[in-house]
Design a protein around this motif. Sequence first.
Motif, PDB file in Angstrom:
ATOM      1  N   VAL A  49       0.840  -1.202   0.000  1.00 54.35           N
ATOM      2  CA  VAL A  49       0.000   0.000   0.000  1.00 54.35           C
ATOM      3  C   VAL A  49       0.872   1.248   0.000  1.00 54.35           C
ATOM      4  N   PHE A  50       0.254   2.332  -0.484  1.00 52.87           N
ATOM      5  CA  PHE A  50       0.918   3.629  -0.550  1.00 52.87           C
ATOM      6  C   PHE A  50      -0.015   4.671   0.058  1.00 52.87           C
ATOM      7  N   LEU A  51       0.542   5.563   0.856  1.00 54.78           N
ATOM      8  CA  LEU A  51      -0.181   6.707   1.409  1.00 54.78           C
ATOM      9  C   LEU A  51       0.500   7.964   0.891  1.00 54.78           C
ATOM     10  N   LYS A  52      -0.265   8.860   0.287  1.00 52.19           N
ATOM     11  CA  LYS A  52       0.308  10.101  -0.259  1.00 52.19           C
ATOM     12  C   LYS A  52       0.380  11.149   0.838  1.00 52.19           C
ATOM     13  N   ASP A  53       1.541  11.748   0.977  1.00 52.13           N
ATOM     14  CA  ASP A  53       1.728  12.805   1.961  1.00 52.13           C
ATOM     15  C   ASP A  53       0.768  13.946   1.657  1.00 52.13           C
ATOM     16  N   ALA A  54       0.091  14.460   2.679  1.00 54.22           N
ATOM     17  CA  ALA A  54      -0.888  15.531   2.492  1.00 54.22           C
ATOM     18  C   ALA A  54      -0.234  16.859   2.132  1.00 54.22           C
ATOM     19  N   ASP A  55       1.039  17.007   2.406  1.00 48.48           N
ATOM     20  CA  ASP A  55       1.757  18.231   2.067  1.00 48.48           C
ATOM     21  C   ASP A  55       2.260  18.117   0.625  1.00 48.48           C
ATOM     22  N   CYS A  56       1.311  17.996  -0.314  1.00 49.25           N
ATOM     23  CA  CYS A  56       1.621  17.695  -1.720  1.00 49.25           C
ATOM     24  C   CYS A  56       2.484  18.750  -2.393  1.00 49.25           C
ATOM     25  N   LEU A  57       2.309  20.003  -2.054  1.00 50.68           N
ATOM     26  CA  LEU A  57       3.025  21.061  -2.756  1.00 50.68           C
ATOM     27  C   LEU A  57       4.518  21.071  -2.455  1.00 50.68           C
ATOM     28  N   THR A  58       4.894  20.721  -1.248  1.00 54.64           N
ATOM     29  CA  THR A  58       6.310  20.761  -0.885  1.00 54.64           C
ATOM     30  C   THR A  58       6.915  19.376  -0.733  1.00 54.64           C
ATOM     31  N   ASN A  59       6.093  18.342  -0.671  1.00 53.71           N
ATOM     32  CA  ASN A  59       6.603  16.996  -0.430  1.00 53.71           C
ATOM     33  C   ASN A  59       5.776  16.002  -1.248  1.00 53.71           C
ATOM     34  N   ASP A  60       5.995  15.958  -2.549  1.00 51.90           N
ATOM     35  CA  ASP A  60       5.224  15.078  -3.431  1.00 51.90           C
ATOM     36  C   ASP A  60       5.770  13.664  -3.320  1.00 51.90           C
ATOM     37  N   SER A  61       5.378  12.977  -2.258  1.00 50.79           N
ATOM     38  CA  SER A  61       5.916  11.645  -2.003  1.00 50.79           C
ATOM     39  C   SER A  61       4.851  10.751  -1.375  1.00 50.79           C
ATOM     40  N   TYR A  62       5.193   9.497  -1.281  1.00 51.00           N
ATOM     41  CA  TYR A  62       4.312   8.484  -0.702  1.00 51.00           C
ATOM     42  C   TYR A  62       5.060   7.727   0.382  1.00 51.00           C
ATOM     43  N   ILE A  63       4.295   7.158   1.280  1.00 54.82           N
ATOM     44  CA  ILE A  63       4.814   6.160   2.201  1.00 54.82           C
ATOM     45  C   ILE A  63       4.417   4.820   1.600  1.00 54.82           C
ATOM     46  N   GLN A  64       5.372   3.913   1.438  1.00 56.44           N
ATOM     47  CA  GLN A  64       5.067   2.564   0.970  1.00 56.44           C
ATOM     48  C   GLN A  64       5.143   1.629   2.160  1.00 56.44           C
ATOM     49  N   LEU A  65       4.060   0.906   2.414  1.00 56.50           N
ATOM     50  CA  LEU A  65       4.050  -0.108   3.464  1.00 56.50           C
ATOM     51  C   LEU A  65       4.049  -1.474   2.797  1.00 56.50           C
ATOM     52  N   GLY A  66       4.971  -2.324   3.216  1.00 51.96           N
ATOM     53  CA  GLY A  66       5.098  -3.663   2.656  1.00 51.96           C
ATOM     54  C   GLY A  66       5.958  -3.669   1.411  1.00 51.96           C
ATOM     55  N   ASP A  67       6.329  -4.878   1.007  1.00 53.85           N
ATOM     56  CA  ASP A  67       7.028  -5.089  -0.262  1.00 53.85           C
ATOM     57  C   ASP A  67       6.731  -6.502  -0.728  1.00 53.85           C
ATOM     58  N   ASP A  68       7.423  -6.954  -1.771  1.00 51.13           N
ATOM     59  CA  ASP A  68       7.118  -8.275  -2.313  1.00 51.13           C
ATOM     60  C   ASP A  68       7.561  -9.407  -1.397  1.00 51.13           C
ATOM     61  N   CYS A  69       8.462  -9.142  -0.464  1.00 50.87           N
ATOM     62  CA  CYS A  69       8.898 -10.173   0.480  1.00 50.87           C
ATOM     63  C   CYS A  69       8.046 -10.202   1.746  1.00 50.87           C
ATOM     64  N   VAL A  70       7.588  -9.040   2.166  1.00 53.80           N
ATOM     65  CA  VAL A  70       6.773  -8.919   3.380  1.00 53.80           C
ATOM     66  C   VAL A  70       5.535  -8.080   3.051  1.00 53.80           C
ATOM     67  N   PRO A  71       4.478  -8.710   2.494  1.00 57.13           N
ATOM     68  CA  PRO A  71       3.269  -7.953   2.169  1.00 57.13           C
ATOM     69  C   PRO A  71       2.584  -7.449   3.434  1.00 57.13           C
ATOM     70  N   VAL A  72       1.713  -6.475   3.268  1.00 56.24           N
ATOM     71  CA  VAL A  72       0.977  -5.933   4.407  1.00 56.24           C
ATOM     72  C   VAL A  72      -0.119  -6.903   4.829  1.00 56.24           C
ATOM     73  N   GLU A  73      -0.558  -6.749   6.056  1.00 58.45           N
ATOM     74  CA  GLU A  73      -1.718  -7.484   6.570  1.00 58.45           C
ATOM     75  C   GLU A  73      -2.859  -6.489   6.718  1.00 58.45           C
TER      76      GLU A  73
END
Length: 178
Positions: free
Chosen positions: A116-140
Motif C-alpha cells: 500500500v501507498f499513502l500520499k503525503d498531504a503536504d503535496c506542494l512541498t513533499n510530493d511523495s508516498y509512504i510505501q508499506l510492505g514489499d514483495d517479500c513482506v506484504p501488508v496485513e
Amino acid sequence: MPNYGNLPKASQTGKTGGYKPALYFSPIEDITTWQRPTNTPAAIGDKVKITTAHTWGTGLGAYKWDCQLHSVKHTSATVGDAGAQELEHTAELIVLGDNPATLEQMVQALNDDKVVFLKDADCLTNDSYIQLGDDCVPVEASIAFDGKTTKEGQKAYTVTIKSKKKFFYLAALDVTFA
C-alpha cells in the motif's frame, strides 16, 4: 556510512501532519519490477528511500480507494523483545458506503498479498508516498464495518493495514482506476 547524525530543526522536513484521503494499493503480482533502496547508501535515510518507480504489468497500476476526509492515519510502534525490537507500522482509514463492489473488494483485501501507498498531504512541498510492505513482506489487512443508524451518519468500513516494512517512495506512482 554513519548510522546516526544530528537532527537540527532546519533539516526536519515532512512535519506537516496527515495524508491524502485515499489508499493506493497493488497486488504483489501486478508489479513486474520492484525497486529497492540503494545497496550503497551515501546519506542517512537512503536505506529506506525508493527513488525509481516500480514497473507494473501492461494495463495495471495501483488501485485507489477514496477515503473519508481526515480519516487516513499512520502510526508506528515498537514490537518485540528487548535487543530484538522492530517498528510495526499501522495505517488506519475509513471508506464510506456499503454496496456489493465495496464488500467484495474488502473481503478480497483480507488475504491478498499486497503493498500500500499513502500520499503525503503536504503535496506542494513533499510530493511523495509512504510505501508499506514489499514483495517479500506484504501488508496485513483487517476490516471492520459499522452500518450506523439513521441518526449517527454514513455506513463505513474501517481498514487497518499493518507492516514491518516502511519506505519513502519518491517516484511516480502508476495509478489505475479500472
